[in-house]
Scaffold this motif. Sequence first.
Motif, PDB file in Angstrom:
ATOM      1  N   THR A   1       4.827   2.825  -4.269  1.00 53.80           N
ATOM      2  CA  THR A   1       3.342   3.223  -4.697  1.00 53.80           C
ATOM      3  C   THR A   1       2.488   3.823  -3.366  1.00 53.80           C
ATOM      4  O   THR A   1       3.079   3.460  -2.427  1.00 53.80           O
ATOM      5  CB  THR A   1       2.603   1.988  -5.155  1.00 53.80           C
ATOM      6  OG1 THR A   1       2.482   0.979  -4.400  1.00 53.80           O
ATOM      7  CG2 THR A   1       3.325   1.512  -6.586  1.00 53.80           C
ATOM      8  N   PHE A   2       1.609   4.451  -3.667  1.00 58.13           N
ATOM      9  CA  PHE A   2       0.912   5.355  -2.765  1.00 58.13           C
ATOM     10  C   PHE A   2      -0.672   5.157  -2.824  1.00 58.13           C
ATOM     11  O   PHE A   2      -1.066   5.183  -3.793  1.00 58.13           O
ATOM     12  CB  PHE A   2       1.439   6.698  -2.565  1.00 58.13           C
ATOM     13  CG  PHE A   2       2.993   6.581  -2.270  1.00 58.13           C
ATOM     14  CD1 PHE A   2       3.605   6.702  -1.262  1.00 58.13           C
ATOM     15  CD2 PHE A   2       3.624   6.910  -3.391  1.00 58.13           C
ATOM     16  CE1 PHE A   2       4.851   6.542  -0.908  1.00 58.13           C
ATOM     17  CE2 PHE A   2       5.186   6.703  -3.260  1.00 58.13           C
ATOM     18  CZ  PHE A   2       5.675   6.598  -1.839  1.00 58.13           C
ATOM     19  N   ALA A   3      -1.104   5.473  -1.749  1.00 52.03           N
ATOM     20  CA  ALA A   3      -2.751   5.570  -1.785  1.00 52.03           C
ATOM     21  C   ALA A   3      -3.305   4.312  -2.563  1.00 52.03           C
ATOM     22  O   ALA A   3      -3.039   3.371  -2.064  1.00 52.03           O
ATOM     23  CB  ALA A   3      -3.134   7.144  -2.202  1.00 52.03           C
TER      24      ALA A   3
ATOM     25  N   ARG B   1      -1.316   1.809  -4.113  1.00 53.81           N
ATOM     26  CA  ARG B   1      -0.493   0.963  -3.004  1.00 53.81           C
ATOM     27  C   ARG B   1      -1.504  -0.304  -2.879  1.00 53.81           C
ATOM     28  O   ARG B   1      -1.206  -1.259  -2.626  1.00 53.81           O
ATOM     29  CB  ARG B   1      -0.097   1.641  -1.845  1.00 53.81           C
ATOM     30  CG  ARG B   1       0.304   0.591  -0.793  1.00 53.81           C
ATOM     31  CD  ARG B   1       0.726   1.570   0.443  1.00 53.81           C
ATOM     32  NE  ARG B   1       0.097   2.775   1.000  1.00 53.81           N
ATOM     33  CZ  ARG B   1      -1.119   2.489   1.336  1.00 53.81           C
ATOM     34  NH1 ARG B   1      -1.604   1.337   1.880  1.00 53.81           N
ATOM     35  NH2 ARG B   1      -1.745   3.734   1.631  1.00 53.81           N
ATOM     36  N   GLU B   2      -2.894   0.270  -2.937  1.00 52.52           N
ATOM     37  CA  GLU B   2      -4.012  -0.829  -2.473  1.00 52.52           C
ATOM     38  C   GLU B   2      -3.991  -1.794  -3.582  1.00 52.52           C
ATOM     39  O   GLU B   2      -4.195  -2.996  -3.459  1.00 52.52           O
ATOM     40  CB  GLU B   2      -5.220   0.112  -2.261  1.00 52.52           C
ATOM     41  CG  GLU B   2      -5.166   0.646  -0.830  1.00 52.52           C
ATOM     42  CD  GLU B   2      -6.563   1.451  -0.566  1.00 52.52           C
ATOM     43  OE1 GLU B   2      -7.164   1.465  -1.402  1.00 52.52           O
ATOM     44  OE2 GLU B   2      -6.794   2.030   0.638  1.00 52.52           O
TER      45      GLU B   2
ATOM     46  N   ILE C   1       3.140   8.514  -8.136  1.00 54.63           N
ATOM     47  CA  ILE C   1       2.685   9.383  -7.432  1.00 54.63           C
ATOM     48  C   ILE C   1       1.346   9.663  -7.934  1.00 54.63           C
ATOM     49  O   ILE C   1       0.985  10.705  -9.072  1.00 54.63           O
ATOM     50  CB  ILE C   1       3.416  11.037  -7.497  1.00 54.63           C
ATOM     51  CG1 ILE C   1       4.988  10.652  -7.340  1.00 54.63           C
ATOM     52  CG2 ILE C   1       2.707  11.774  -6.513  1.00 54.63           C
ATOM     53  CD1 ILE C   1       5.355  10.468  -5.806  1.00 54.63           C
ATOM     54  N   PRO C   2       0.219   9.049  -7.497  1.00 56.82           N
ATOM     55  CA  PRO C   2      -1.142   9.642  -7.938  1.00 56.82           C
ATOM     56  C   PRO C   2      -1.615  10.798  -7.781  1.00 56.82           C
ATOM     57  O   PRO C   2      -1.024  11.330  -6.807  1.00 56.82           O
ATOM     58  CB  PRO C   2      -1.948   8.272  -7.162  1.00 56.82           C
ATOM     59  CG  PRO C   2      -1.360   8.207  -5.804  1.00 56.82           C
ATOM     60  CD  PRO C   2       0.107   8.290  -6.086  1.00 56.82           C
ATOM     61  N   PRO C   3      -2.753  11.714  -8.049  1.00 55.39           N
ATOM     62  CA  PRO C   3      -2.988  12.723  -7.905  1.00 55.39           C
ATOM     63  C   PRO C   3      -2.846  13.166  -6.194  1.00 55.39           C
ATOM     64  O   PRO C   3      -3.646  12.277  -5.370  1.00 55.39           O
ATOM     65  CB  PRO C   3      -4.463  12.941  -8.217  1.00 55.39           C
ATOM     66  CG  PRO C   3      -4.519  11.943  -9.436  1.00 55.39           C
ATOM     67  CD  PRO C   3      -3.480  10.717  -9.069  1.00 55.39           C
ATOM     68  N   VAL C   4      -2.277  14.031  -5.983  1.00 58.78           N
ATOM     69  CA  VAL C   4      -2.129  14.279  -4.324  1.00 58.78           C
ATOM     70  C   VAL C   4      -3.108  15.153  -3.801  1.00 58.78           C
ATOM     71  O   VAL C   4      -4.094  15.625  -4.606  1.00 58.78           O
ATOM     72  CB  VAL C   4      -0.800  15.060  -4.341  1.00 58.78           C
ATOM     73  CG1 VAL C   4       0.579  14.442  -4.894  1.00 58.78           C
ATOM     74  CG2 VAL C   4      -0.840  16.568  -4.792  1.00 58.78           C
ATOM     75  N   SER C   5      -3.475  14.822  -2.651  1.00 58.73           N
ATOM     76  CA  SER C   5      -4.626  15.288  -1.771  1.00 58.73           C
ATOM     77  C   SER C   5      -4.388  16.014  -0.474  1.00 58.73           C
ATOM     78  O   SER C   5      -4.988  15.869   0.374  1.00 58.73           O
ATOM     79  CB  SER C   5      -5.635  14.425  -1.910  1.00 58.73           C
ATOM     80  OG  SER C   5      -5.238  13.237  -1.278  1.00 58.73           O
TER      81      SER C   5
END
Lengths: 82, 142
Positions: A8-10, A13-14, A76-80
């Motif tokens: 998980t990311f961003a 992940r939090e 993958i949450p919305p990439v930035s």
Amino acid sequence: MITVRIRTFAMLREITGSGALEMSLPDESTVDALVEKLVSAYPALERWRAHVRCAVNNEYTNGSHVLRNNDEAAFIPPVSGG
Amino acid sequence: MIAIAPHPIDVALILDSVKADSAGGIDIFIGTTRARSGNRTVVSLEYEAYEPMASRVMTDISEVARRRWDIVHISMVHRTGKVGIGEASVVIAVSAVHRKEAFEACRFVIDTLKKDVPIWKKEIFTDGQEWAGPQANTPALS
């Protein structure tokens, strides 16, 4: 049963606390089934559910993708980038 | 050259990596960190990448661009970690036989990178921090 590695990311992940988790699922489970289990374990993920893409073993895929033992499923949450 | 870099990007090195005698032009895009986001003052950005998928998707994008335009070389480098105001967070360089192809391919590469490469930035403000980009009211991408 199979065991899958979860990334998980961003903001996801939090919510999950760690960017690398493992979950066990019945054989032939799909990505959708994994999402159900993950959201049950971390209800705060529900808010992001409709906006997250999944990749299995580094390739974007969809909810009907059947998982295999030791696959790496990444949410993958919305990439930035950029 | 395709890379995810935790250290400052050397633009001259990337420029050198796309130089070629057969090229009629080089287009280079440098994305830099803005001091303002909306009404808030930005202190720095923190980038996080999913490797090796990020490099893999960047490679896929460069291959699509090569099929679409008459390109000589493409380089793409994206930062991770803390990036200060005015620093480069991403550099794209494209050399092509003619300038039209170089401009078009470079634009395609940066636009597609921003849409598909699994990289995220957190904006660190003077009064807080948050993940950039679409919030939870944006439709799913797939």
